[in-house]
Structure formats: C-alpha cells, structure tokens
Scaffold this motif. Structure first.
Motif, short mmCIF file in Angstrom:
data_model
loop_
_atom_site.label_atom_id
_atom_site.label_comp_id
_atom_site.label_asym_id
_atom_site.label_seq_id
_atom_site.Cartn_x
_atom_site.Cartn_y
_atom_site.Cartn_z
N GLN A 85 0.81 -1.21 0.00
CA GLN A 85 0.00 0.00 0.00
C GLN A 85 0.84 1.27 0.00
O GLN A 85 0.30 2.37 0.06
CB GLN A 85 -0.95 -0.01 1.20
CG GLN A 85 -1.97 -1.13 1.13
CD GLN A 85 -3.06 -1.00 2.17
OE1 GLN A 85 -3.05 -0.10 3.01
NE2 GLN A 85 -4.04 -1.89 2.12
N GLN A 86 2.16 1.12 -0.06
CA GLN A 86 3.08 2.25 -0.16
C GLN A 86 2.86 3.25 0.99
O GLN A 86 2.86 4.46 0.81
CB GLN A 86 2.93 2.94 -1.52
CG GLN A 86 3.09 1.98 -2.69
CD GLN A 86 2.77 2.60 -4.03
OE1 GLN A 86 3.65 3.19 -4.68
NE2 GLN A 86 1.52 2.50 -4.44
N ALA A 187 12.07 1.73 -5.24
CA ALA A 187 12.09 3.13 -5.69
C ALA A 187 10.66 3.62 -5.71
O ALA A 187 9.75 2.90 -6.13
CB ALA A 187 12.72 3.24 -7.07
N SER A 188 10.43 4.86 -5.25
CA SER A 188 9.05 5.33 -5.10
C SER A 188 8.88 6.76 -5.56
O SER A 188 9.82 7.56 -5.58
CB SER A 188 8.61 5.20 -3.63
OG SER A 188 9.40 6.04 -2.80
N GLY A 197 13.03 6.15 -1.85
CA GLY A 197 13.07 4.70 -1.90
C GLY A 197 13.51 4.14 -0.57
O GLY A 197 13.79 4.88 0.39
N ASN A 198 13.56 2.82 -0.50
CA ASN A 198 14.02 2.17 0.72
C ASN A 198 14.68 0.86 0.37
O ASN A 198 14.43 0.27 -0.69
CB ASN A 198 12.88 1.98 1.73
CG ASN A 198 11.76 1.12 1.19
OD1 ASN A 198 11.85 -0.09 1.14
ND2 ASN A 198 10.67 1.77 0.76
N VAL A 199 15.56 0.42 1.25
CA VAL A 199 16.25 -0.86 1.10
C VAL A 199 16.00 -1.69 2.36
O VAL A 199 15.87 -1.16 3.46
CB VAL A 199 17.76 -0.68 0.87
CG1 VAL A 199 18.03 0.01 -0.44
CG2 VAL A 199 18.40 0.10 2.03
N VAL A 730 -1.35 10.46 -5.81
CA VAL A 730 -0.93 9.36 -6.67
C VAL A 730 0.42 8.84 -6.19
O VAL A 730 1.34 9.61 -5.91
CB VAL A 730 -0.84 9.80 -8.14
CG1 VAL A 730 -0.33 8.65 -9.02
CG2 VAL A 730 -2.20 10.28 -8.63
N LYS A 731 0.53 7.52 -6.06
CA LYS A 731 1.78 6.89 -5.62
C LYS A 731 2.17 5.81 -6.62
O LYS A 731 1.31 5.11 -7.17
CB LYS A 731 1.62 6.26 -4.23
CG LYS A 731 1.31 7.25 -3.12
CD LYS A 731 1.17 6.53 -1.79
CE LYS A 731 0.89 7.50 -0.65
NZ LYS A 731 0.74 6.81 0.66
N ALA A 732 3.47 5.68 -6.84
CA ALA A 732 3.99 4.62 -7.71
C ALA A 732 5.30 4.13 -7.14
O ALA A 732 6.07 4.90 -6.55
CB ALA A 732 4.19 5.13 -9.13
N SER A 733 5.55 2.83 -7.30
CA SER A 733 6.80 2.28 -6.79
C SER A 733 7.17 1.02 -7.56
O SER A 733 6.32 0.39 -8.22
CB SER A 733 6.70 1.96 -5.30
OG SER A 733 5.76 0.92 -5.06
N MET A 734 8.44 0.66 -7.46
CA MET A 734 8.94 -0.57 -8.06
C MET A 734 9.86 -1.24 -7.04
O MET A 734 10.77 -0.60 -6.51
CB MET A 734 9.72 -0.28 -9.34
CG MET A 734 10.30 -1.53 -10.01
SD MET A 734 11.29 -1.15 -11.48
CE MET A 734 12.74 -0.42 -10.72
#
Length: 738
Positions: A85-86, A187-188, A197-199, A730-734
């Motif tokens: 859900q980011q 990446a977001s 982003g996060n790791v 709006v949210k997007a991530s990979m």
C-alpha cells in the motif's frame, strides 16, 4: 476533465510499467521453457499470497496469541501491507482499520490516533511492548514487521501510557528481524514530486544460522499534493539477534528524521461560527515559515531464556533521545461566509530523554487436565521533557484590519495572505525558557508489578484470564525560568483484568472482558479556582466488551460490542466567588465493531469493516450537558478494501478501498454557543500492482491513487480542531527482491 487526465496518466504509467517488465518475457525461451514458466508462476503466486493482515499479535504481558485464544480484539498489519500500500506513516497503515481515525494534534503535523473515540498520542505508541521508545509525532513504518492495533483499554496488558492517553486502545510496533536471506530495494514516487526509496537487507549466518542481521534504510523528499507543502524523511534501522539453544537475544537500533515545511494548518471556529465551506482539496492556507523538524535515536534490547519446558524468563530495555523544533500555526475562523479569520505563530523547541524496561516470567503447567499459564513481572518507564516556547509578535500592519491581538495576524481560509515571520514576543507569559539551553519542564517515573493466570478447561476450549497490575506514577513539573519544582504527583492504583474465552468449535470463539484504562490524574489550574494546584488521583476508565471471532476459509471475522466510561473535569460555578476544579464529569463511549480480513479465495482478499460509536457525556456540571454527543467522535466509520486477481492477467492485482466517516460534533452546544457539526464524508481509493519475474527474481510494480475524485472535505473535528482531508495523492513504486 481533471479526473480524466489523471486516469489517463495512470493508465499510461501502468502500460509503461508492463513495457518495462516485458524484457523478462521477450527473451529467448530456455530449453526447458515449461519448467521456467512453472517456476515463474510459483514466484508470482508466492508474492501475491503474502499475508497483509492477521488477527494474531502481541497481547502485552500475555505474550503472542492467536486470534481465537485471546479475549481482546487485536489486528496486525504486516510489512507486506506496508509495502503493497506504499504507506509512508503509521496513519497511512491505519487507513485500513474501521475503529481508528488519524488526525493532527496541538496545531502541528503530529499524528494523533482516535481509537473507539478516545485519543492515543504518538508519544504513547509502544515498540516491542515498551513505552517511551517510539519516535514521537511522525513515524515511518518501513522499519517494522507489523503494526498491531489493540482495540480497548490496556492498563493491565501494557501498563499506563506515560503520555496519559490510550484509553480506547493502543498501537504496538514490532521491529523487523532476520528470518532468511533477503535483498529488497524499492524506488518510489508520490504526490507532486516526492521521490525516494528504501532498502531492506537481511540474512542469517553461523554454523546453525544462529546469528541474524536486518538493515533498513528510507529516504523521501519532495512536494506533497497540498500546494507548496514539502516533506523530507530520513530513516535507518538495524536489528541483530542470536538464537542458540534455550536463549534468544535481540538488539534493535533506529534513527529517524522527519521534516515538514509550509504545511496546511488545522482550523478552529470562533463561538457561534458555522462550519465554513471546505477549500479546494489542494489549497494551502498556511504560511511559508511554518515547519516541523523531528530527530529521534532509539535502541532496544531483549533477552528470552527458556529455563524449563514451557517456562521462560525475559528482560527488555530501551531508550530514546529525541529533538524537535518548529513554528506552528492554527487558523481561527471568525466569518464562515468569507473565510476571514486570524492566524498565529508559536515556536517550540523540545528535547526528550526516555528510558524503559520490563522483566517477566511466563510458564504453563497442567493439573488434572486443567491448564494454567502464569505471567509475573514488572515494568518501568522514565521520561524527561525539556522545552521552551515563544509566541510571535506581529506588527500592527498585518493585524489591525481584523482587530487581531499582538500575537495574531489577519488571514483568510480561501485567500491566505503571506506575512513575514514575526519575531518572538518579549511579553512575560508569551515567551518562556532559554532557547540555547532548554530547561527541564517535567519528569515522569512510571513503575508497575503485574501477575496473571490463564486457566484452561476442557482441553483449553474454555479459557479464563484473571490478573492485576499495581502501578505507581511520579510526575514532577518545573518552572522554565527559575527551574524550581512547582508540583509533584505521586499516586498508585491497581488495575485488574478478567477475560473469558469459549470455543464451541475449532474455528469459533466467543469472548468477554472487563479491563481498565489508567492515566495520570489532572492538576487544578493555578488561578481562578478555590483549589489551585490540587493534584487528583489517576483516571481509571472501565471497559466491558463482548465479542465473537470466526476463522474459516482463509477469513477471520470479528464482532465486538464494547462500553468504556472515562472520568472528566469541570469547574463548578457557585452563586458568588470562585468555582472549584473537580473530577466529577464522565464520558461514555458505547459501540460495535465488525471486521473481515483475509483471503477466501486465491484471487480475492478483504481488509476492513465498520464500527458504530455512541459517544455521550453522561455526567456534567449541573447535568446541563448530559446526553450530548462527545466532540470529534463520528457516529459510524467504514474502512473496507478489496483486492482482486483477474483471471485474464494472473500477475496483476487490482485494489480498491472505501473510507466513510459519519457526522462529528465540533463543540458542545449551550445557551451561549450554537451547535457546530461536521457532515459525513466518503473517499475512494484505487490501485494496481503487477508482479514480473526477471532472472528468477520478483519485481513488483505498484500504482495507486488515494481520494481518486480529489474530493474536498473536513476529515476530523477531534479536540475541536478541523483537519482537512488530503487531496488526491498518486503513488507509484517498483520493488526488486533478490
């Protein structure tokens, strides 16, 4: 037209997402193409099957329990839900919970949670069962394996919250720890330009994989969907553990920075002012000089040792060093039709140093077919708060037109003028404390001892829990200028608990509980009362709850009926002379909660439910407010999400959610103040995620839009502050996982 553009953009972005993923499928087929395809299907199915919500969790001193074996209502939102859900804050995670509403507190951007109609301050969120360790105000959820929500009072289970809230429920954060080798990068993008982003990296090693390490890092920065508002987040965390033989040792560290600039403020209404029309969803009626900057460092350690079969001793400790500063502003509306009003500035630097610890013994034995699970232990939390404050001194040029005081300026909800940041006031009472060496303002020492026994009959199909916690609170307050102690509070109370579970079938349990909440009692004002500075005994709220749970076909359903009574204060009004500050008031919240979480089929998932809350004032001065609705508690709340995997694209998941909130009172109407009430509101969220397989590794693409219609609405009136709902975001991530 604007909605059409957004939808078109979302579709284009989703198409681009699939195009990026296409190389995995465009490569030459391997010799064993069928085997390769089968492995890919397994990977995709495994990713989609990850649990997002479970009804098990940590029940404080009772330990980890499954849903059907606890006489309380608990929901755990997992790290997978946070990722899918980011979610960027704890409040984002709790958008799934029909018993919770998130608002702001104290005129700044701190998240305040309203559970069953009662406040839970950010200061009173626990980590791994310890109070005082969680970063205050704003918390990024990426460091945690789960966000657990306990609906209902918890003074026995977790102890009295040091911030004095948590009467209607609590939140406990469970740190991520290494379970397997994991390398995950995300990446977001969100809102109008927040990139980051996060790791998440972890592994286990050693001859018997006894050592574990898990490291997480988060960075985000950019403009939100609110005009000109900017946010920045920096988070790092590490967890180390050693599990060998009868012992388990854990060590967790966290560092968090949160910054918000030019944020949209909360709104207050002057007496007898109607609720103004909500500004456009993206409008910002704040000032460029407002900001919040938070920095927290914390650490936790836990040791668990099995001393015999079914018997364990444990010891845990934690600390937090926190720093906060900000220029805060609240807008007060004086004309609902035009939006005219006044604004202010309050500068507050603050530092916190907290320590917390607990110890316990937990074990189970059976005699003649009757089981007993014993819990015994204690806890201690120490808090120290240092702060200063200063109101702004505004020049006559920005305040005379509306007759504002020296600490205010003229503004407008619909067309806010930009004013210069004012200097600090020099008037005594409007400025206090040193800004270079922050004075100690308060200290708190909260200690307790607890004991309980859960007795099981008929093969544990009937479980009865009885217990009590003896709690002591010592709170000292100090003058910011002289540094002398001005008051001392030293009170003790016992909070018992009784819980009963009956399991008529293996997938059904019925439960009931009586449990209490405990909060530091109030201190009478120092002026205009007959009892200045009188310290009152701790508040004890009483909760009764009946409920049922069913776990069947991948779903867990819960129905709970509850009632909580909480004391409150007022000042008497004698015919002549000063009144007396007393604790003779009462608020009663009564309601029902229904939730349904899980996966009834491989292609379908439900998250959420609804709640109905009847929050009334039952005792008031001369009974004049008896029967009136409590401020900021909606009549009903609905949070319900659905996820569907379409048969024609099995690597795709479509998501949708509705959030519906009933009417809320802004004030308590009287002969001198007309009723002020927020209307009900509804919001819709949509999203999609797609799992591709690249080199036998899952890559997940996500896109979502919250408040898809970009509706404008006042979302909360808790505490008498109006908070405007967020615009379409709006949210997007990979996410790539190795």
């Amino acid at each position: 037209m604007r909605i059409s553009i957004i939808r078109g953009s979302s579709a284009a972005a989703l198409a681009a997402t699939f195009a990026i993923a296409s190389p995995a499928f465009a490569q030459h087929a391997p010799r064993d193409a069928e085997s390769e395809e089968s492995r890919n299907d397994i990977i995709v199915t495994g990713q989609q099957a990850q649990k997002q919500v479970v009804s098990d969790g940590n029940i404080g001193v009772l330990g980890n329990k499954d849903a059907l074996s606890t006489p309380f209502n608990i929901t755990s939102y997992t790290a997978q839900l946070i990722l899918d859900q980011q979610s960027e804050t704890i409040g984002d995670v709790l958008e799934n919970d029909p018993s919770v509403r998130t608002t702001y507190g104290s005129g700044n951007q701190s998240e305040l949670f309203v559970i069953r109609g009662f406040a839970l301050n950010g200061d009173d969120v626990s980590i791994d069962g310890l109070y005082g360790v969680t970063p205050r105000q704003l918390v990024s959820p990426e460091l945690y394996e789960s966000v657990q929500v306990l609906n209902g009072a918890s003074a026995f289970l977790f102890g009295a919250a040091p911030g004095g809230s948590g009467i209607g429920g609590g939140i406990n954060l469970v740190p991520k720890r290494a379970q397997k080798t994991l390398i995950r990068g995300t990446a977001s993008y969100s809102a109008d330009g927040i990139l980051g982003g996060n790791v998440d990296i972890g592994t286990r090693f050693g001859p018997d994989r006894e050592f574990g390490i898990r490291v997480n890092g988060v960075y985000r920065s950019g403009d939100t969907a609110v005009d000109n508002e900017h946010r920045e987040v920096k988070v790092a965390g590490a967890s180390f553990d050693f599990r060998k033989g009868p012992g388990r040792f854990f060590l967790d560290f966290g560092y968090e920075e949160q910054a918000a600039n030019y944020s949209r403020p909360t709104v207050r209404l002057a007496n007898n002012i109607a609720v103004p029309r909500t500004p456009d969803a993206n409008d910002n009626y704040g000032q460029p000089w407002t900001f919040t900057k938070l920095r927290d460092i914390y650490a936790l350690a836990r040791v668990e040792i099995d001393i015999a079969k079914d018997w364990m001793v444990y010891l845990a400790a934690g600390m937090r060093d926190g720093s906060e500063k900000g220029d805060y502003s609240t807008l007060t509306i004086t004309n609902a039709a035009t939006g005219a009003g006044t604004g202010s500035r309050l500068y507050v630097p603050r530092e916190d140093n907290n320590e917390s610890g607990q110890f316990g013994l937990r074990g189970k034995f059976a005699v003649s077919g009757i089981t007993n699970e014993i819990n015994f232990g204690g806890s201690a939390t120490y808090t120290e708060n240092r702060n200063a404050f200063a109101f702004g001194a505004f020049p006559a040029a920005v305040r005379t037109a509306c007759g504002a005081s020296a600490t205010s300026f003229c503004t407008n909800l619909y067309n806010a003028p930009i004013v210069d940041r004012p200097p600090n006031s020099v008037t005594p009472g409007l400025v206090s404390g040193s800004f270079t060496d922050l004075p100690r303002v308060s200290t708190g020492a909260f200690t307790s001892l607890f004991a309980s026994d859960t007795i099981g009959f008929l093969g544990d199909r009937i479980l009865v829990t009885v217990g009590a916690r003896r709690q002591n609170m010592i709170v000292n307050a100090y003058n910011r200028t002289t540094l002398a102690r001005t008051s001392r509070y030293d009170e003790s109370r016992t909070t018992p608990v009784v819980g009963v579970i009956v399991k008529p079938a293996g997938t059904v349990s019925l439960y009931a509980n009586r449990i209490e909440g405990l909060a530091q009692g109030p201190t009478a004002p120092l002026t205009n009362v007959t009892n200045p500075g009188e310290v009152f005994a701790p508040y004890k709220s009483v909760q009764y709850e009946l409920g049922g749970k069913m776990a069947i076909h991948g779903l867990t359903g819960t129905v709970a009926l509850y009632q909580t009574k909480q004391p409150s204060t007022f000042t008497t009004t004698p015919a002549s002379g000063l009144g007396t500050f007393v604790v003779d008031g009462e608020q009663r919240n009564r309601g029902v909660e229904v939730t349904l979480n899980g996966e009834p089929a491989d292609w379908l998932r439900f998250i959420g439910g609804f709640s109905v809350n009847d929050a009334k004032i039952t005792k008031s001065l001369n009974g004049v407010n008896n029967g009136k609705k409590a401020i900021g508690v909606p009549d009903y709340q609905v949070n319900f999400g659905t996820e569907v995997v379409p048969s024609f694209i099995e690597a795709l998941t479509l998501t949708g959610r509705v959030v519906l909130t009933g009417k809320q009172m802004i004030n308590i109407p009287s002969a001198a103040a007309a009723a002020q009430e927020l209307p009900d509101w509804v919001r819709f969220d949509l999203g999609a995620r797609y799992v591709a397989v690249i080199g036998e590794h899952p890559v997940t693409f996500r896109m979502s839009a919250e408040n898809i219609a970009n509706r404008r609405y006042w979302s909360s009136a808790f505490g008498g502050y109006l908070l405007q709902g967020s615009p379409r975001t709006v949210k997007a991530s990979m996410t790539f996982e190795y």
